[in-house]
Design a protein around this motif. Structure first.
Motif, short mmCIF file in Angstrom:
data_model
loop_
_atom_site.label_atom_id
_atom_site.label_comp_id
_atom_site.label_asym_id
_atom_site.label_seq_id
_atom_site.Cartn_x
_atom_site.Cartn_y
_atom_site.Cartn_z
N GLY A 17 31.64 47.77 36.36
CA GLY A 17 31.51 46.46 36.92
C GLY A 17 32.32 45.32 36.16
O GLY A 17 31.94 43.96 36.43
N LYS A 18 33.24 45.50 35.47
CA LYS A 18 34.04 44.66 34.65
C LYS A 18 34.77 43.73 35.78
O LYS A 18 34.63 42.40 35.25
CB LYS A 18 35.20 45.14 33.68
CG LYS A 18 34.35 46.08 32.52
CD LYS A 18 35.64 46.59 31.73
CE LYS A 18 36.36 47.75 32.29
NZ LYS A 18 37.43 47.04 33.38
N SER A 19 35.71 43.96 36.69
CA SER A 19 36.28 43.16 37.42
C SER A 19 35.51 42.22 38.16
O SER A 19 35.67 40.95 38.36
CB SER A 19 37.02 44.10 38.52
OG SER A 19 38.07 44.89 37.68
N THR A 20 34.39 42.71 38.75
CA THR A 20 33.32 41.81 39.41
C THR A 20 32.78 40.78 38.71
O THR A 20 32.79 39.79 38.95
CB THR A 20 32.19 42.91 39.86
OG1 THR A 20 32.73 43.75 40.83
CG2 THR A 20 31.33 41.87 40.76
N LEU A 21 32.22 41.20 37.36
CA LEU A 21 31.96 40.37 36.32
C LEU A 21 32.93 39.16 36.10
O LEU A 21 32.44 38.06 35.99
CB LEU A 21 31.45 40.95 35.25
CG LEU A 21 30.67 40.16 34.08
CD1 LEU A 21 29.61 39.08 34.60
CD2 LEU A 21 30.29 40.77 32.90
N ILE A 22 34.10 39.65 35.93
CA ILE A 22 35.00 38.91 35.31
C ILE A 22 35.59 37.64 36.19
O ILE A 22 35.51 36.47 36.05
CB ILE A 22 36.37 39.48 34.93
CG1 ILE A 22 36.04 40.03 33.51
CG2 ILE A 22 37.61 38.45 34.92
CD1 ILE A 22 37.23 41.20 33.33
N ARG A 23 35.50 38.01 37.89
CA ARG A 23 35.76 37.19 38.81
C ARG A 23 34.46 36.05 38.71
O ARG A 23 34.75 34.80 38.84
CB ARG A 23 35.78 37.72 40.15
CG ARG A 23 37.06 38.48 40.45
CD ARG A 23 37.27 38.87 41.78
NE ARG A 23 36.14 39.89 42.14
CZ ARG A 23 36.35 41.09 42.14
NH1 ARG A 23 37.51 41.86 41.54
NH2 ARG A 23 35.37 42.24 42.29
N ALA A 24 33.44 36.39 38.52
CA ALA A 24 32.00 35.69 38.58
C ALA A 24 31.92 34.73 37.51
O ALA A 24 31.69 33.62 37.63
CB ALA A 24 30.82 36.56 38.87
N LEU A 25 32.02 35.15 36.11
CA LEU A 25 32.21 34.49 35.10
C LEU A 25 33.14 33.59 35.12
O LEU A 25 33.18 32.31 34.63
CB LEU A 25 32.52 35.45 33.80
CG LEU A 25 32.12 34.79 32.62
CD1 LEU A 25 30.75 34.31 32.32
CD2 LEU A 25 32.17 36.04 31.51
N ALA A 26 34.60 33.83 35.56
CA ALA A 26 35.52 32.91 35.54
C ALA A 26 35.23 31.55 36.68
O ALA A 26 35.56 30.25 36.24
CB ALA A 26 36.90 33.53 36.12
N ALA A 27 34.61 31.80 37.75
CA ALA A 27 34.18 30.75 38.42
C ALA A 27 32.84 30.03 37.67
O ALA A 27 33.16 28.81 37.88
CB ALA A 27 33.57 31.50 39.94
N ARG A 28 32.17 30.54 37.03
CA ARG A 28 31.20 29.81 36.67
C ARG A 28 31.70 28.97 35.26
O ARG A 28 31.33 28.06 35.16
CB ARG A 28 30.17 30.66 35.67
CG ARG A 28 28.84 30.24 35.06
CD ARG A 28 28.04 29.56 35.99
NE ARG A 28 27.24 30.42 36.88
CZ ARG A 28 26.23 31.07 36.76
NH1 ARG A 28 25.40 30.72 35.71
NH2 ARG A 28 25.63 31.62 37.64
#
Length: 211
Positions: A17-28
């Motif tokens: 789930g790295k890619s999903t987390l990175i997208r969400a963390l970048a938005a945060r």
């Protein structure tokens, strides 16, 4: 003089789930006032993206030492052209994999000499280290199940043996050291995001707009 930048790396086995987390963390991060420079490994420069294509091509057979040197070449170019300039400018860098991947995949996965890999990583990065490494822990087999459920086209590394991926999963769970933060990769995307954001915000509270 620019404030010191922040280098955050997300690590874990395939399907964690790295890619999903990175997208969400970048938005945060962006919502909190810092738009991060987001990169992936191998990749992030023209040379590194070409190396990525060669490394992940399922039709390619790559010897372990050749694989190591290709990863290191891509990392050296990314570090010199993107990572160090961004961090020197006080920016936040969010990376999908870095040196820890090579320590896990090439040493534990391929059986290469630990000292060889450490020396190669040091040369490729000129000693650059992440401030925070978020490790997504996942039980063996779960990542492949997720990939199959999503209908992912498996690349050369994805197609390695079950035993190979089991070694990778166990190795990540056992990682310790400065800046290492383990996250439960079996949690929901929302749970992962909250845990990751707490770790990042705690490490450098001065960077983020308070809400």
């Amino acid at each position: 003089m620019a404030d010191p930048g922040l280098f955050v790396v997300v690590e874990g086995p395939e399907g964690s789930g790295k890619s999903t987390l990175i997208r969400a963390l970048a938005a945060r991060m962006a919502a909190a006032g810092r738009v991060p420079v987001v990169v992936r490994e191998p990749g992030g420069t023209a040379l590194a993206e070409a190396v990525r294509q060669a490394l992940l091509d399922a039709d390619h057979s790559v010897a372990p030492v050749a694989e190591l040197f290709l990863f290191l070449a891509a990392r050296a170019d990314l570090t010199a052209q993107v990572l160090r300039p961004a961090l020197a400018d006080g920016q936040v860098v969010l990376a999908d994999r870095f040196t820890l991947s090579t320590e896990v995949y090439q040493v534990v996965g391929r059986g290469l000499d630990k000292a060889l890999v450490a020396a190669g990583n040091a040369a490729a990065t000129d000693g650059l280290r992440p401030d925070i490494t978020l490790v997504l822990d996942l039980p063996p087999g779960v990542g492949r199940e997720r990939q199959e459920a999503a209908g992912k086209t498996l690349d050369r590394l994805d197609r390695e043996s079950v035993e190979f991926h089991e070694r990778i999963c166990r190795a990540y769970v056992g990682i310790t050291g400065p800046g290492i933060v383990h996250l439960d990769g079996t949690g929901s995307p929302e749970q992962l995001l909250e845990a990751a954001w707490t770790a990042v915000r705690t490490a450098r509270p001065d960077l983020w707009r308070q809400s």
